[in-house]
Design a protein around this motif. Structure first.
Motif, mmCIF file in Angstrom:
data_model
loop_
_atom_site.group_PDB
_atom_site.id
_atom_site.type_symbol
_atom_site.label_atom_id
_atom_site.label_comp_id
_atom_site.label_asym_id
_atom_site.label_seq_id
_atom_site.Cartn_x
_atom_site.Cartn_y
_atom_site.Cartn_z
ATOM 1 N N LEU A 129 0.932 -1.292 0.456
ATOM 2 C CA LEU A 129 0.095 0.345 -0.149
ATOM 3 C C LEU A 129 0.740 1.056 0.139
ATOM 4 C CD1 LEU A 129 0.067 1.354 3.430
ATOM 5 C CD2 LEU A 129 -0.487 0.007 3.650
ATOM 6 N N VAL A 130 -0.260 2.379 -0.383
ATOM 7 C CA VAL A 130 1.088 3.452 -0.752
ATOM 8 C C VAL A 130 -0.270 4.346 -0.081
ATOM 9 C CG1 VAL A 130 -0.422 4.666 -2.019
ATOM 10 C CG2 VAL A 130 2.281 5.528 -1.189
ATOM 11 N N SER A 131 -0.216 5.209 1.510
ATOM 12 C CA SER A 131 -0.793 6.254 2.050
ATOM 13 C C SER A 131 -0.216 7.833 1.703
ATOM 14 C CB SER A 131 -1.092 5.937 3.328
ATOM 15 O OG SER A 131 -1.074 5.272 3.805
ATOM 16 N N VAL A 132 -1.393 8.330 1.221
ATOM 17 C CA VAL A 132 -0.814 10.360 1.598
ATOM 18 C C VAL A 132 -1.502 10.834 2.404
ATOM 19 C CG1 VAL A 132 0.080 9.576 -1.179
ATOM 20 C CG2 VAL A 132 -2.225 9.943 -0.933
ATOM 21 N N GLU A 133 -1.241 12.382 2.329
ATOM 22 C CA GLU A 133 -1.931 12.882 3.122
ATOM 23 C C GLU A 133 -2.087 14.029 2.168
ATOM 24 O OE1 GLU A 133 -1.437 13.154 7.180
ATOM 25 O OE2 GLU A 133 0.389 14.669 6.301
ATOM 26 N N ALA A 134 -3.332 15.372 2.428
ATOM 27 C CA ALA A 134 -2.847 16.124 1.685
ATOM 28 C C ALA A 134 -4.041 17.205 2.871
ATOM 29 C CB ALA A 134 -3.968 16.616 0.231
ATOM 30 N N GLY A 135 -4.011 18.230 3.204
ATOM 31 C CA GLY A 135 -4.286 18.995 4.341
ATOM 32 C C GLY A 135 -4.802 18.220 5.430
ATOM 33 N N ALA A 136 -6.084 18.241 5.990
ATOM 34 C CA ALA A 136 -6.598 17.453 7.226
ATOM 35 C C ALA A 136 -7.241 15.524 6.390
ATOM 36 C CB ALA A 136 -7.838 17.631 7.630
ATOM 37 N N ASN A 137 -6.717 15.389 5.182
ATOM 38 C CA ASN A 137 -7.511 14.178 4.178
ATOM 39 C C ASN A 137 -6.459 13.390 4.188
ATOM 40 O OD1 ASN A 137 -10.205 15.216 5.436
ATOM 41 N ND2 ASN A 137 -9.985 16.181 3.180
ATOM 42 N N LEU A 150 -10.707 6.423 1.382
ATOM 43 C CA LEU A 150 -10.520 8.185 1.639
ATOM 44 C C LEU A 150 -11.302 8.053 2.794
ATOM 45 C CD1 LEU A 150 -11.137 7.050 -1.762
ATOM 46 C CD2 LEU A 150 -10.441 9.841 -1.597
ATOM 47 N N PHE A 151 -10.491 9.091 3.378
ATOM 48 C CA PHE A 151 -10.344 9.159 5.340
ATOM 49 C C PHE A 151 -10.947 10.725 5.194
ATOM 50 C CE2 PHE A 151 -8.433 4.950 4.993
ATOM 51 C CZ PHE A 151 -9.157 5.024 5.792
ATOM 52 N N SER A 152 -11.665 11.652 5.906
ATOM 53 C CA SER A 152 -11.791 12.620 6.159
ATOM 54 C C SER A 152 -11.435 12.663 7.592
ATOM 55 C CB SER A 152 -13.663 13.278 5.829
ATOM 56 O OG SER A 152 -13.548 14.205 6.410
ATOM 57 N N GLY A 153 -10.193 13.289 7.625
ATOM 58 C CA GLY A 153 -9.795 13.590 8.954
ATOM 59 C C GLY A 153 -9.356 12.268 8.987
ATOM 60 N N ASP A 154 -9.641 11.249 10.331
ATOM 61 C CA ASP A 154 -9.748 9.990 10.985
ATOM 62 C C ASP A 154 -10.603 9.270 10.472
ATOM 63 O OD1 ASP A 154 -6.561 10.402 11.496
ATOM 64 O OD2 ASP A 154 -7.496 11.710 13.410
ATOM 65 N N GLU A 155 -11.994 9.564 9.305
ATOM 66 C CA GLU A 155 -12.916 8.698 9.384
ATOM 67 C C GLU A 155 -12.771 8.533 7.956
ATOM 68 O OE1 GLU A 155 -17.897 9.146 9.518
ATOM 69 O OE2 GLU A 155 -16.400 11.152 10.331
ATOM 70 N N LEU A 156 -12.529 6.683 7.970
ATOM 71 C CA LEU A 156 -12.852 6.507 6.958
ATOM 72 C C LEU A 156 -14.529 6.360 6.158
ATOM 73 C CD1 LEU A 156 -11.699 4.106 4.401
ATOM 74 C CD2 LEU A 156 -13.110 2.698 5.665
ATOM 75 N N VAL A 157 -14.280 7.383 4.751
ATOM 76 C CA VAL A 157 -15.889 8.103 4.445
ATOM 77 C C VAL A 157 -16.434 7.318 2.997
ATOM 78 C CG1 VAL A 157 -15.861 9.864 6.001
ATOM 79 C CG2 VAL A 157 -14.869 9.981 3.224
ATOM 80 N N PHE A 224 -18.063 1.976 -5.638
ATOM 81 C CA PHE A 224 -18.353 3.524 -4.171
ATOM 82 C C PHE A 224 -18.779 3.022 -3.433
ATOM 83 C CE2 PHE A 224 -17.637 4.539 -8.478
ATOM 84 C CZ PHE A 224 -16.010 5.403 -8.603
ATOM 85 N N SER A 225 -18.203 2.513 -2.097
ATOM 86 C CA SER A 225 -18.994 3.115 -0.728
ATOM 87 C C SER A 225 -19.124 3.361 0.143
ATOM 88 C CB SER A 225 -18.486 1.325 -0.228
ATOM 89 O OG SER A 225 -18.426 -0.085 -1.182
ATOM 90 N N PHE A 226 -19.517 4.371 0.286
ATOM 91 C CA PHE A 226 -20.214 5.223 1.018
ATOM 92 C C PHE A 226 -20.123 5.250 3.141
ATOM 93 C CE2 PHE A 226 -21.167 6.167 -2.303
ATOM 94 C CZ PHE A 226 -20.305 6.995 -2.604
ATOM 95 N N ILE A 227 -19.264 4.656 3.744
ATOM 96 C CA ILE A 227 -19.534 4.521 4.715
ATOM 97 C C ILE A 227 -19.716 5.726 6.111
ATOM 98 C CG2 ILE A 227 -18.079 3.621 6.658
ATOM 99 C CD1 ILE A 227 -16.855 3.090 3.315
ATOM 100 N N GLY A 228 -20.895 4.931 6.281
ATOM 101 C CA GLY A 228 -21.897 6.453 7.360
ATOM 102 C C GLY A 228 -22.334 6.838 6.411
ATOM 103 N N ALA A 229 -23.257 6.551 5.570
ATOM 104 C CA ALA A 229 -24.401 7.528 4.523
ATOM 105 C C ALA A 229 -25.132 6.745 4.764
ATOM 106 C CB ALA A 229 -23.809 7.621 3.138
ATOM 107 N N HIS A 230 -26.543 7.048 5.176
ATOM 108 C CA HIS A 230 -28.112 6.709 5.499
ATOM 109 C C HIS A 230 -28.590 6.310 3.755
ATOM 110 C CE1 HIS A 230 -27.146 8.055 9.581
ATOM 111 N NE2 HIS A 230 -28.698 6.964 9.523
ATOM 112 N N TYR A 231 -27.939 7.577 3.228
ATOM 113 C CA TYR A 231 -28.817 7.471 2.169
ATOM 114 C C TYR A 231 -27.782 8.146 0.645
ATOM 115 C CZ TYR A 231 -33.400 7.109 3.850
ATOM 116 O OH TYR A 231 -34.155 6.041 4.914
ATOM 117 N N ALA A 232 -27.804 7.784 -0.142
ATOM 118 C CA ALA A 232 -27.252 8.809 -1.550
ATOM 119 C C ALA A 232 -28.155 9.786 -1.936
ATOM 120 C CB ALA A 232 -26.494 8.010 -2.074
#
Length: 918
Positions: A129-137, A150-157, A224-232
């Motif tokens: 694997l390779v992990s990168v960050e840009a800003g808070a993501n 893809l993580f927003s902050g520390d949350e996998l989204v 694409f999987s959206f973790i934590g999402a109730h609806y799209a």
């Protein structure tokens, strides 16, 4: 709109219409996924068996991107994987063939420019694997099997290819048949995947049409999987619920611009527009993705209800609860994988991030937000004059008259019927004298007539789309035999733009604006009522590659023409039926040929909400329904609903009864008049909201969860909505009702009925009584709304009229708002010639202050202030301004509604001022 034969070339467009239409959409004319070979192949990929791997030993790191080789282990095909960090919490991922036999199409024109890059930092790198960050993501790219988290902050989204549904059909030579009938390998190597054996991979039939597929199978697909999402939400255009449904037991949502006659409700069939933008929302996070592909696309959706399918996709920390999740699967016929990820975290962050990519709607002219009157067709210039005069006679405000195809000389655009519209300029000037405009229709099909200058120019300059054999493509549309301008060619777009110049469009003036219809493109005798996929465009691209941007290219041409016509001074106004991502930069959109039925009124809300969250704020639907004839109740309720939707136009089919409001009984007329007049009173709010949309990207018409992102009861609502953050609108869209159940969000908020000023506590559902005259609209406590309550026959006549402020206080007795003012028509506002005012009420003091250094010499003044929710005790008000000094004015308190009226403060709206209650 559908063509049904080839033997009626001598009939008029009206005759064609009457024989072409049946009672409802004929599904047999449109493909299902199973009938579409690439959809069938992509949907047939089994989860968890991804054959794609990254070779991270080839990884290249640049300041803003990483790149590596990808391989399909089943057939050895090689690809280039790229990940870019963009500004404002956004990432872009591209996957293309490493060395294709010929270039694959990459979509142009949707983005408003090359996205701005952000610095990217590699924080972890191994063989796996390779992990990168840009800003808070942060983004983690896994090599075997390939998937991306893809993580927003520390949350996998968002997790990409977590289900292993990726498919990228590399270009190859067509296999030759041996003498024994067995396939042999093409020159590009082995063919171990199933695309060669699929009966539709190399050529495909649908009904009587044959698609030669000269490049063979070229589909791309990814999940694409959206973790934590109730609806799209999003991926318009569909006549369906706002929250996307699971497609587990149905066809996927289809994105393929089509002319669908009397479209059905509550299904995933393709319609006139395709905006491949999906917004996923949960109680803690909002994210979005943009699939930049202009080919036919199908989208599967799986939600929390399908957990037996998706529960094993993502591994979470041991002992943690499995969050809700929405999965999607995008499948396109050709092109590349080019995807943007907007990581939020809040709804308005996602709206801003997306519109930074594709742009916002430029501030429309003030008249465009008012009432429009249209019909297919007003008979002649006398008919137009009569309808216009009747508007004044019956005291109905109106800003625009519209003309459909019958105004032309034999369906030749940029012309006028020489008998019925012989005095076009005079007709327009008569409207202009009352502050009104005219809109005429310009479609992309060109009548094949040697006496038509546009056809001759196109023939002589090689401007038409070609068949697969290189001949000029001919199809059938309203004029009969027609050809279609190749709008992918910049020279052709420039030519089309030039036709709008006043010296070329004879009879037009600067007060004439444009309606682009039938631009999917509609081809009555084509496959699925559109152009053949193997037709050829400029640069050698097939129509299959660019189909969904054809309408966008049409409106770009029109926009540039209207811009040039005024020397860049006046803002164009355009309405389009076909649309794509980025269309909002040029045009407004309506939902097409709907029907005078209650279900079609109901669907206007979710359809416009879907467009709005996908960047297209300036949307509306034909008031009253295009087909059939509404009864009085439906007609009234439709006007009332449309009065609080962004684009407000009445329109109807040529075969329907005339339905101008005065043709109904007196009561119906009065209810319609009241709805239109109410729209005009709120025009300052609409104008301010559209200015703020251009600045920040937030939709004008927005779902409740945009302002209440953690309030779960709002997530599936699509029968009510917000205008900005100030008005809650719940139109009456069912017959014979005496009350409506309305959810009022915000347990800490209060709401005020705009008519009675009744105060309602937020945080639950309340049953509100309604009569036929009632439009349930409520102002949020804590907001200030500006109105103009002197209603005139057109909006331009109110330009210098005074304002009334409605101050609705919150539980703390405070409120705030904004007001935007400019000349209402030019681009001077981009030169700082405007007023943008901050309105604040706190501690019994109301003040107006400049929000920036811009200034406009408005002659309007403040006529009245109404403060809602104020306890008794105020006896007068002291007004202070630079020019007027300090003056005491009268107040009047209504104890029943707990509202205070400050009468005639009379301060200039163009200067700062203060009103202190005493």
């Amino acid at each position: 709109m559908r063509w049904v034969g080839f033997t009626v070339w001598f009939l008029s467009a009206v005759d064609i219409a009457l024989i072409c239409y049946v009672d409802a959409v004929d599904r047999m004319n449109f493909k299902s996924c199973q009938q579409s070979s690439f959809c069938r192949r992509c949907r047939g990929v089994q989860p968890g068996k991804s054959s794609y791997e990254l070779h991270l030993n080839t990884l290249k790191v640049e300041p803003s991107s990483i790149e590596a080789e990808m391989v399909n282990t089943e057939n050895g095909a090689r690809f280039r994987f790229q990940l870019f960090a963009l500004q404002d919490g956004t990432f872009r991922m591209k996957i293309n063939e490493w060395a294709p036999l010929k270039p694959r199409y990459e979509v142009q024109y949707a983005l408003q420019g090359e996205p701005l890059l952000n610095k990217l930092k590699v924080i972890e790198r191994t063989a796996e694997l390779v992990s990168v960050e840009a800003g808070a993501n942060k983004v983690t790219v896994h090599a075997i099997p390939f998937h991306v988290d893809l993580f927003s902050g520390d949350e996998l989204v968002i997790s990409v290819n977590a289900r292993g549904l990726m498919r990228f059909e590399h270009m190859r030579l067509k296999p030759e048949q041996s003498e024994g009938g067995e396939k042999t390998e093409g020159e590009d190597g082995p063919h171990h995947d199933d695309t060669v054996s699929d009966p539709g991979a190399w050529e495909e039939n649908f009904k009587s049409h044959h698609d030669t597929k000269p490049n063979g199978p070229t589909a791309v697909a990814l999940d694409f999987s959206f973790i934590g999402a109730h609806y799209a939400y999003g991926i318009p255009e569909h006549a369906d619920s706002f929250a996307l449904k699971s497609t587990k037991n149905m066809d996927p949502y289809r994105l393929y611009n089509l002319d669908v006659f009397e479209y059905e409700l509550n299904n995933a069939m393709a319609l006139y527009g395709s905006v491949p933008v999906l917004i996923a929302h949960g109680s803690t996070h909002t994210v979005g993705m943009f699939w930049l592909n202009a080919a036919e696309t199908w989208v599967d959706i799986l939600g929390t209800a399908d957990q037996n399918v998706v529960s094993s996709i993502v591994n979470f920390v041991s002992g943690s609860a499995t969050p809700p999740q929405v999965d999607s699967h995008f499948m396109s016929e050709s092109g590349i994988i080019d995807t943007f990820f907007m990581l939020g975290p809040k709804p308005k962050d996602v709206f801003r991030q997306y519109t930074k990519l594709t742009g916002t709607a430029p501030l429309p002219q003030y008249f465009a937000l008012a009432h429009h009157q249209c019909r297919w067709n007003y008979n002649d210039q006398d008919d137009v004059r009569n309808v216009d005069n009747k508007m004044d006679e019956y005291d109905i405000p109106n800003d625009v008259m519209w003309l459909d195809i019958e105004h032309t000389d034999s369906k030749k655009y940029f012309t006028w019927d020489p008998i019925k519209f012989s005095q076009a300029t005079e007709m327009i000037n008569n409207l202009t004298a009352k502050g009104r405009k005219l809109v005429t229709i310009v479609d992309p099909h060109i009548k094949r007539d040697s006496n038509y200058f546009l056809h001759n120019d196109a023939e002589n300059n090689d401007y038409y789309v070609k068949t697969k054999d290189g001949k000029v493509f001919e199809g059938w549309c309203w004029p009969g035999s027609s050809s279609y301008l190749d709008l992918l060619n910049p020279e052709v777009r420039s030519y089309l733009s030039s036709q709008y110049l006043l010296q070329n469009y004879h009879g037009s003036t600067l007060d004439l604006y444009i309606w682009n219809d039938m631009n999917e493109p509609s081809v009555f005798n084509g496959p699925e009522v559109t152009m053949h996929k193997d037709c050829l465009h400029y640069g050698g691209w097939e129509h299959r590659d660019i189909h969904n941007i054809y309408g966008l290219l049409h409106t770009i041409s029109t926009y540039e023409g209207l811009l040039q016509r005024s020397g860049g001074k006046l803002r164009p106004f355009i309405l389009t039926r076909s649309h794509y991502a980025g269309s909002q930069r040029y045009t407004s959109v309506w939902t097409g040929d709907n029907t005078a039925e209650w279900g079609h009124l109901q669907i206007t809300i979710p359809m416009c909400l879907s467009l709005s969250v996908a960047g297209i704020s300036f949307c509306g639907a034909d008031v009253g329904g295009f087909f059939k004839s509404p009864d009085a109740e439906l007609f009234v309720r439709w006007y009332q609903a449309a009065a609080f939707q962004p684009f407000f136009r009445t329109h109807s089919h040529i075969d329907t009864k005339r339905r101008e409001p005065w043709l109904f009984d007196e009561h119906t007329l009065s209810f319609i008049r009241d709805a239109i007049r109410k729209r005009y009173s709120f025009l300052p709010l609409w104008y301010t909201l559209f200015f703020e949309h251009e600045q920040g990207g937030a939709p004008v018409m927005r779902p409740l969860w945009a302002e209440y992102p953690s309030e779960v009861p709002t997530f599936a609502l699509d029968d009510e909505y917000l205008l900005g953050d100030k008005l809650l609108v719940h139109p009456v869209v069912h017959p014979g009702v005496s009350d409506v159940s309305i959810y009022f969000p915000g347990p800490q908020d209060v709401w005020y009925d705009i008519d009675t000023h009744r105060k309602i506590q937020g945080g639950g559902t309340v049953k509100i009584p309604v009569t036929i005259s009632k439009i349930p609209v409520f102002q949020k406590g804590g907001t200030i709304i500006s109105k103009k309550e002197r209603i005139r026959r057109s909006s331009s006549l109110t330009h210098h009229d005074p304002y009334t402020l409605f101050v609705a206080v919150d539980r703390n007795g405070s409120a705030s708002g904004t007001l935007y003012i400019d000349d209402g028509q030019s681009f001077d506002y981009r030169k700082q010639k405007y007023l943008y005012l901050s309105l604040e009420f706190n501690g019994n003091k109301l003040s107006s202050r400049y929000l920036d250094a811009a200034w406009y010499p408005s002659r309007s003044w403040l006529e009245r202030v109404v403060i809602l929710g104020l306890p008794p005790g105020v006896t007068n008000a002291q007004v202070e301004s630079k020019s007027g000094g300090r003056v005491t004015v009268e107040t009047m308190y209504n104890s029943e509604t707990q509202s205070l009226t400050v009468r005639k403060p009379a301060v200039s709206i163009a200067e700062e001022w203060t009103i202190v209650l005493q």
